[in-house]
Motif scaffolding. Sequence first.
Motif, PDB file in Angstrom:
ATOM      1  N   GLN A   1     -27.878 -23.576 -30.683  1.00  0.00           N
ATOM      2  CA  GLN A   1     -28.056 -23.001 -29.354  1.00  0.00           C
ATOM      3  C   GLN A   1     -26.740 -22.985 -28.591  1.00  0.00           C
ATOM      4  O   GLN A   1     -26.462 -22.057 -27.831  1.00  0.00           O
ATOM      5  N   GLU A   2     -25.918 -24.020 -28.792  1.00  0.00           N
ATOM      6  CA  GLU A   2     -24.588 -24.021 -28.170  1.00  0.00           C
ATOM      7  C   GLU A   2     -23.771 -22.836 -28.665  1.00  0.00           C
ATOM      8  O   GLU A   2     -23.055 -22.174 -27.894  1.00  0.00           O
ATOM      9  N   GLY A   3     -23.877 -22.533 -29.953  1.00  0.00           N
ATOM     10  CA  GLY A   3     -23.123 -21.413 -30.503  1.00  0.00           C
ATOM     11  C   GLY A   3     -23.568 -20.077 -29.934  1.00  0.00           C
ATOM     12  O   GLY A   3     -22.737 -19.248 -29.540  1.00  0.00           O
ATOM     13  N   THR A   4     -24.890 -19.853 -29.860  1.00  0.00           N
ATOM     14  CA  THR A   4     -25.370 -18.574 -29.328  1.00  0.00           C
ATOM     15  C   THR A   4     -25.061 -18.446 -27.841  1.00  0.00           C
ATOM     16  O   THR A   4     -24.887 -17.336 -27.338  1.00  0.00           O
ATOM     17  N   ALA A   5     -24.991 -19.569 -27.122  1.00  0.00           N
ATOM     18  CA  ALA A   5     -24.671 -19.512 -25.693  1.00  0.00           C
ATOM     19  C   ALA A   5     -23.188 -19.271 -25.445  1.00  0.00           C
ATOM     20  O   ALA A   5     -22.818 -18.608 -24.469  1.00  0.00           O
ATOM     21  N   HIS A   6     -22.325 -19.791 -26.315  1.00  0.00           N
ATOM     22  CA  HIS A   6     -20.881 -19.664 -26.103  1.00  0.00           C
ATOM     23  C   HIS A   6     -20.275 -18.411 -26.733  1.00  0.00           C
ATOM     24  O   HIS A   6     -19.233 -17.926 -26.276  1.00  0.00           O
ATOM     25  N   LEU A   7     -20.911 -17.875 -27.773  1.00  0.00           N
ATOM     26  CA  LEU A   7     -20.331 -16.697 -28.431  1.00  0.00           C
ATOM     27  C   LEU A   7     -20.142 -15.511 -27.486  1.00  0.00           C
ATOM     28  O   LEU A   7     -19.119 -14.818 -27.577  1.00  0.00           O
ATOM     29  N   PRO A   8     -21.089 -15.219 -26.568  1.00  0.00           N
ATOM     30  CA  PRO A   8     -20.831 -14.107 -25.646  1.00  0.00           C
ATOM     31  C   PRO A   8     -19.567 -14.299 -24.810  1.00  0.00           C
ATOM     32  O   PRO A   8     -18.891 -13.318 -24.479  1.00  0.00           O
ATOM     33  N   LEU A   9     -19.223 -15.548 -24.472  1.00  0.00           N
ATOM     34  CA  LEU A   9     -17.980 -15.791 -23.735  1.00  0.00           C
ATOM     35  C   LEU A   9     -16.767 -15.428 -24.574  1.00  0.00           C
ATOM     36  O   LEU A   9     -15.726 -15.051 -24.041  1.00  0.00           O
ATOM     37  N   ALA A  10     -16.902 -15.530 -25.891  1.00  0.00           N
ATOM     38  CA  ALA A  10     -15.794 -15.220 -26.789  1.00  0.00           C
ATOM     39  C   ALA A  10     -15.714 -13.742 -27.148  1.00  0.00           C
ATOM     40  O   ALA A  10     -14.660 -13.271 -27.579  1.00  0.00           O
ATOM     41  N   ILE A  11     -16.816 -13.002 -26.966  1.00  0.00           N
ATOM     42  CA  ILE A  11     -16.887 -11.626 -27.459  1.00  0.00           C
ATOM     43  C   ILE A  11     -16.954 -10.592 -26.337  1.00  0.00           C
ATOM     44  O   ILE A  11     -16.343  -9.518 -26.433  1.00  0.00           O
ATOM     45  N   LEU A  12     -17.700 -10.881 -25.264  1.00  0.00           N
ATOM     46  CA  LEU A  12     -17.985  -9.879 -24.241  1.00  0.00           C
ATOM     47  C   LEU A  12     -16.995  -9.940 -23.086  1.00  0.00           C
ATOM     48  O   LEU A  12     -16.598 -11.022 -22.651  1.00  0.00           O
ATOM     49  N   ASN A  13     -16.653  -8.778 -22.579  1.00  0.00           N
ATOM     50  CA  ASN A  13     -16.033  -8.657 -21.262  1.00  0.00           C
ATOM     51  C   ASN A  13     -17.139  -8.345 -20.255  1.00  0.00           C
ATOM     52  O   ASN A  13     -18.214  -7.856 -20.632  1.00  0.00           O
ATOM     53  N   PRO A  14     -16.932  -8.621 -18.960  1.00  0.00           N
ATOM     54  CA  PRO A  14     -17.971  -8.326 -17.968  1.00  0.00           C
ATOM     55  C   PRO A  14     -18.446  -6.878 -18.063  1.00  0.00           C
ATOM     56  O   PRO A  14     -17.636  -5.948 -18.133  1.00  0.00           O
ATOM     57  N   GLY A  15     -19.755  -6.705 -18.100  1.00  0.00           N
ATOM     58  CA  GLY A  15     -20.336  -5.369 -18.185  1.00  0.00           C
ATOM     59  C   GLY A  15     -20.621  -4.887 -19.586  1.00  0.00           C
ATOM     60  O   GLY A  15     -21.348  -3.898 -19.771  1.00  0.00           O
TER      61      GLY A  15
ATOM     62  N   PRO B   1     -13.287 -14.941 -39.574  1.00  0.00           N
ATOM     63  CA  PRO B   1     -12.294 -15.887 -39.047  1.00  0.00           C
ATOM     64  C   PRO B   1     -11.864 -15.598 -37.614  1.00  0.00           C
ATOM     65  O   PRO B   1     -11.611 -16.536 -36.848  1.00  0.00           O
ATOM     66  N   GLN B   2     -11.778 -14.316 -37.225  1.00  0.00           N
ATOM     67  CA  GLN B   2     -11.373 -13.977 -35.864  1.00  0.00           C
ATOM     68  C   GLN B   2     -12.409 -14.449 -34.857  1.00  0.00           C
ATOM     69  O   GLN B   2     -12.067 -14.997 -33.792  1.00  0.00           O
ATOM     70  N   VAL B   3     -13.687 -14.266 -35.178  1.00  0.00           N
ATOM     71  CA  VAL B   3     -14.750 -14.716 -34.282  1.00  0.00           C
ATOM     72  C   VAL B   3     -14.799 -16.237 -34.242  1.00  0.00           C
ATOM     73  O   VAL B   3     -14.964 -16.834 -33.168  1.00  0.00           O
ATOM     74  N   ILE B   4     -14.651 -16.870 -35.384  1.00  0.00           N
ATOM     75  CA  ILE B   4     -14.636 -18.338 -35.428  1.00  0.00           C
ATOM     76  C   ILE B   4     -13.486 -18.875 -34.579  1.00  0.00           C
ATOM     77  O   ILE B   4     -13.663 -19.842 -33.812  1.00  0.00           O
ATOM     78  N   ARG B   5     -12.334 -18.267 -34.680  1.00  0.00           N
ATOM     79  CA  ARG B   5     -11.177 -18.723 -33.885  1.00  0.00           C
ATOM     80  C   ARG B   5     -11.436 -18.537 -32.392  1.00  0.00           C
ATOM     81  O   ARG B   5     -11.106 -19.417 -31.571  1.00  0.00           O
ATOM     82  N   ALA B   6     -12.058 -17.410 -32.011  1.00  0.00           N
ATOM     83  CA  ALA B   6     -12.353 -17.167 -30.599  1.00  0.00           C
ATOM     84  C   ALA B   6     -13.371 -18.170 -30.072  1.00  0.00           C
ATOM     85  O   ALA B   6     -13.237 -18.692 -28.955  1.00  0.00           O
ATOM     86  N   LEU B   7     -14.396 -18.466 -30.858  1.00  0.00           N
ATOM     87  CA  LEU B   7     -15.403 -19.449 -30.444  1.00  0.00           C
ATOM     88  C   LEU B   7     -14.769 -20.839 -30.338  1.00  0.00           C
ATOM     89  O   LEU B   7     -15.096 -21.609 -29.422  1.00  0.00           O
ATOM     90  N   ARG B   8     -13.853 -21.129 -31.233  1.00  0.00           N
ATOM     91  CA  ARG B   8     -13.142 -22.419 -31.157  1.00  0.00           C
ATOM     92  C   ARG B   8     -12.352 -22.526 -29.861  1.00  0.00           C
ATOM     93  O   ARG B   8     -12.288 -23.600 -29.245  1.00  0.00           O
ATOM     94  N   GLN B   9     -11.758 -21.437 -29.412  1.00  0.00           N
ATOM     95  CA  GLN B   9     -11.012 -21.454 -28.147  1.00  0.00           C
ATOM     96  C   GLN B   9     -11.942 -21.737 -26.967  1.00  0.00           C
ATOM     97  O   GLN B   9     -11.585 -22.491 -26.054  1.00  0.00           O
TER      98      GLN B   9
END
Length: 389
Positions: free
Chosen positions: A102-116, A254-262
């Motif tokens: 659940q932590e992963g699904t909640a944080h992934l949008p912060l790593a992938i989405l821009n507002p809107g 790997p790019q998504v994993i790195r972004a989620l790690r950030q």
Amino acid sequence: MQIAQRLKPLQTNVFADMDQAKAEAIAQGQTIIDLSLGSSDLPAPPHVLEAIAQALQDPSTHGYSLFHSTRPFRQAAADWYTRKFGIAVDPETEVLALIGSQEGTAHLPLAILNPGDFALLMDPGYPSHAGGVYLANGQIYPMPLRAENGFLPVFAEIPEPVLAQARMMVLSYPHNPTTAVASVAFFQQAVDFCRQHNLVLVHDFPYTDMTFDREHAPSVLQADPQKEVSVELFSLSKSYNMGGFRVAYAIGNPQVIRALRQVKACIDFNQYRGILSGAIAALSGSQASVRQAVATFEQRRDRFVQALNRIGWPVPTPTATMYIWAKLPEPWAEDSIGFCTQLVKATGVAVSPGVGFGKSGEGYVRFALVHPPEVLETAVQRMAEFLAA
């Protein structure tokens, strides 16, 4: 004092609402049979608990747990995936420890989405999938899941203007709440669609092992072995009865994993290292407890479905998960919240309203099979009396 506008869509959720209804029923003297929350009542395996117990005596495990200290866990996760699905995994760049999926699904949008930006989510779907999008100031496009389509989304129905602003799609099969299972062929369609529209494909996969009748749940990475667009989340909560330990991992691009790690680096460290030791023992040791848990839930499924049929409430027999997804009888067919609140008030049986998982869930309820068969049959008898009244 002003609170952030992004919290407005998060004022209520299905579990909080039912928690309040249960509290009111208890205050009125009801004995609760709680079938509303998918928290396994089975114990974690003994060899897992032993690994955690041994770690407690080691002072070196008592400090902060940063990324590099999770290397043994990430290696165990990579090895587990390779054994189970035949997919080569780099534990350094393609695996990330999570404090529950659940932590992963909640944080992934912060790593992938821009507002809107849009996220394409299943409707009905697990509530935390939407919560993360709201916190990232994203927009949600609900993909309706209908019985006639096997509770699979129809990608051709997604409007082009939405796709032009979309950045991610979230899938989850075996599916909570509908219990549907997807095939590798379906995942191939999803991967091709996401590749065509430059979307990240997030697959929430907690019910990997929770399949019955010789059904097997494929990984999305079997359709995307090069991990071009996909990331998958696996939790030890269901397979190993470790829900309260909050241990999971993300695996994939790997790019998504790195972004989620950030994102995680700004918000949290990791679990206590002793819990990770227990998780390593779970993934690397005997899988007999997994098979036993699956057999237990399969028996419960059979007894519960038979009991519902006996009272005149026919439901499909699911081939996966720990739930029953049941279409409501009249006069409750369009009022799942009303049914659930009145049921717990009158009988003490708590179940989850389908609409709490999304608009397309209206007309259904979800039963979690988290009690022994005799308790489940008692719950069905109470429901029979409620429906008769």
